[in-house]
Scaffold this active site. Structure first.
Site, mmCIF file in Angstrom:
data_model
loop_
_atom_site.group_PDB
_atom_site.id
_atom_site.type_symbol
_atom_site.label_atom_id
_atom_site.label_comp_id
_atom_site.label_asym_id
_atom_site.label_seq_id
_atom_site.Cartn_x
_atom_site.Cartn_y
_atom_site.Cartn_z
ATOM 1 N N GLY A 184 35.107 28.032 -1.085
ATOM 2 C CA GLY A 184 34.341 27.667 -2.278
ATOM 3 C C GLY A 184 35.138 27.674 -3.568
ATOM 4 O O GLY A 184 36.358 27.535 -3.553
ATOM 5 N N SER A 185 34.417 27.862 -4.681
ATOM 6 C CA SER A 185 34.999 27.723 -6.019
ATOM 7 C C SER A 185 36.014 28.814 -6.322
ATOM 8 O O SER A 185 35.847 29.972 -5.929
ATOM 9 C CB SER A 185 33.886 27.776 -7.054
ATOM 10 N N THR A 186 37.048 28.435 -7.085
ATOM 11 C CA THR A 186 38.061 29.393 -7.521
ATOM 12 C C THR A 186 37.487 30.435 -8.489
ATOM 13 O O THR A 186 38.099 31.471 -8.699
ATOM 14 C CB THR A 186 39.233 28.682 -8.231
ATOM 15 N N VAL A 187 36.303 30.148 -9.058
ATOM 16 C CA VAL A 187 35.655 31.139 -9.926
ATOM 17 C C VAL A 187 35.309 32.393 -9.111
ATOM 18 O O VAL A 187 35.108 33.472 -9.654
ATOM 19 C CB VAL A 187 34.407 30.530 -10.609
ATOM 20 N N GLY A 188 35.292 32.255 -7.792
ATOM 21 C CA GLY A 188 35.067 33.387 -6.891
ATOM 22 C C GLY A 188 35.990 34.567 -7.188
ATOM 23 O O GLY A 188 35.584 35.721 -7.066
#
Lengths: 134, 394
Positions: A61-65
């Site tokens: 998923g997203s790198t904001v993870g």
């Protein structure tokens, strides 16, 4: 029993094993306030990863993870340590900035030698996982 | 991975916690991707700036860091024009958080210029074979493909780590063998202007994250290549492409034509313009994704000369470019269009309040519908201005 592994995020921690066969997208799958898995389709739906030695194949998923792992850490609900089959950058970066020990590539398959509730020490600095005797 | 004694000391925390964490990130990524060592980089461009994307979690992490960057470092676009956010209809709470993020980066010695086109700015000019650590996908594509510099598509934290350490791990697009094209794209017609963004939008979906080489009927300009690369990176995950006889590495290395061929016909390009044609009238028109170059600002200024636009229109560019050309800004704004700096239609929450948008960017077309929940239509720059409702002033 000591199992060799590869260091991704340095540190030492002890905790209870929580295993899942599902990959984890920290952005979206995990509540950063509580550490609970909030994705209904996820194997760990409704369970908390706080303080656990979380065993999962890899992140997704997203790198904001990465920042979500940091939020878990700031809220005191991050996992004690994490074990991956193969780490990828989102979880690796999140673990490092949050001081959560992270290892991957264990010399034995973690899904064969570990089960939920086992107490383990993850010593990432020296690159081993120790399964404590019952 | 080999580390110098100095790098070992950094990893052991002799130079403080922030630098220790930064090098730990670089080493971990190097180990994951099989790097042999760390290499110096000339500049860094750091993603993770818009409060809309990184939220409180990201703000907290950046605020906790200490020290100063070792190389020229710059930021990706923010969620608003830093000066004119109020005019964009940005919520003051969001604006305050956005300012805090930018101030936290400034404290680390990072230049608080927020743009996806660092290559237009003083101090960020790169040349063939330079190693850099940039984040924003279109900037990565431009640097790798149009300039022939070398960068991976860095995440926010890894670009920031590279900025603090002045190095990055030697893997991926830093290596010769990873830069070879593996798929050929044969374009059967001449293209111009926004056709290249449409081409990128079409091809990105098939190519994924591989390195394509294009065989085109005509030579695109640098602005057209910027649009092509931005769209390839958005509808796919292309970080490097070549154009036979045009891009510097294709000219120098004379690559052999890959066996796998993707043919592209005019009808596929036309379909990009046709999609969503049922949007009768867009509520807003936005251009400048990636941020406009001086030539693009000149073209727009010429097109709106002596006209009054009836609808909201944003022309997005880097603040430094706008400040260098106040005459162009004035000519564009006389028409009622706004020259918006530091941000764009993709990363600003100001876009969300519109129901429909017209864009001349394949990247914006790929992202705006999902990230902003706004219906998007594709058009050339000339048609974008027509869509804005032109009334002749004279």
């Amino acid at each position: 029993m000591k199992i060799k592994c590869r260091t991704i995020s340095r540190g030492v921690a002890e905790g209870e094993v929580l295993l899942t066969n599902d990959a984890i997208s920290f952005l979206g799958n995990v509540d950063p306030e509580t550490g609970e898995i909030v994705e209904p389709q996820h194997e760990l739906y409704g369970q908390s990863i706080a303080g656990k030695v979380l065993v999962f194949p890899h992140g997704k998923g997203s790198t904001v993870g990465s920042y979500v792992i940091y939020q878990l850490f700031k809220n005191g609900v991050a996992p004690a340590a994490m074990i991956n089959l193969e780490s990828e950058p989102i979880v690796a970066v999140g673990a490092i900035i949050s001081e959560v020990p992270l290892v991957d590539r264990l010399e034995n398959d973690p899904y064969e030698i570990l089960k939920n509730g086992d107490r383990v020490i993850v010593n990432s600095t020296e690159a081993f996982v120790e399964l404590k005797d019952e | 991975m080999y580390l110098t004694p100095e790098e070992e000391k950094t990893l052991d925390g002799e130079y403080g916690r922030s630098l220790q964490k930064a090098i730990e990130i670089l080493v971990a990524l190097g180990d994951i991707y099989g790097a042999d060592k760390l290499i110096p980089v000339k500049s860094a461009q750091i993603a993770g700036v818009s409060y809309k994307t990184i939220g409180d979690a990201g703000l907290e992490w950046i605020s906790d860091l200490e020290g100063k960057v070792k190389i020229p470092s710059i930021l990706n676009p923010a969620g608003m024009d830093i000066v004119r956010w109020d005019e964009m209809g940005i919520d003051p709470v969001f604006a305050k958080k956005q300012q805090e993020i930018i101030e936290a980066y400034a404290k680390l010695g990072i230049q608080t210029k927020c743009t996806c086109t660092p290559y237009y700015l003083e101090g960020f000019n790169v040349t063939l074979d330079d190693h850099i650590a940039w984040s924003e996908s279109s900037a990565v594509s431009y640097a790798n493909s149009v300039i022939g510099a070398r960068t991976n598509r860095e995440g926010g934290p890894s670009a920031l780590s590279a900025a603090l350490v002045g190095k990055t791990a030697n893997y991926g697009y830093h290596l010769d063998e990873m830069r070879e094209p593996v798929v050929a794209v044969e374009v059967d017609c001449e293209l111009s202007g926004s056709d290249f963004g449409a081409l990128g939008y079409v091809v990105g979906k098939t190519v994924g994250s591989r390195v394509p080489i294009f065989y085109t009927k005509n030579e695109p300009s640098k602005n057209e290549m910027k649009a092509l690369g931005a769209a390839l990176a958005a509808s796919g995950a292309v970080a490097l492409y070549h154009i036979e006889g045009v891009t510097p590495e294709a000219v120098r290395n004379k690559f052999t034509r890959p066996d796998e061929v993707i043919p592209v016909e005019r009808t596929q390009i036309d379909e990009v313009y046709e999609a969503n044609k049922d949007i009768q009238s867009s509520e807003i028109i936005t251009v400048g994704c990636p941020h406009c170059s001086v030539e693009e600002l000149e073209e727009i200024a010429g097109l709106v000369e002596g006209k009054k636009l009836q609808k909201e229109m944003w022309v997005c560019t880097a603040r430094e470019v706008a400040e260098r050309h106040p005459d162009l800004v004035q000519r564009i704004e006389k028409s009622g269009a706004k020259v918006v700096c530091d941000t764009c239609m993709v990363v600003s929450p100001a876009t969300n309040k519109y129901a429909s948008i017209t864009v001349n960017s394949g990247k914006a077309l790929a992202y705006v519908p999902s990230m902003c929940k706004v219906a998007a239509k594709y058009a050339s720059i000339e048609d974008c201005i027509k869509e804005a409702g032109v009334v002749d002033e004279n």
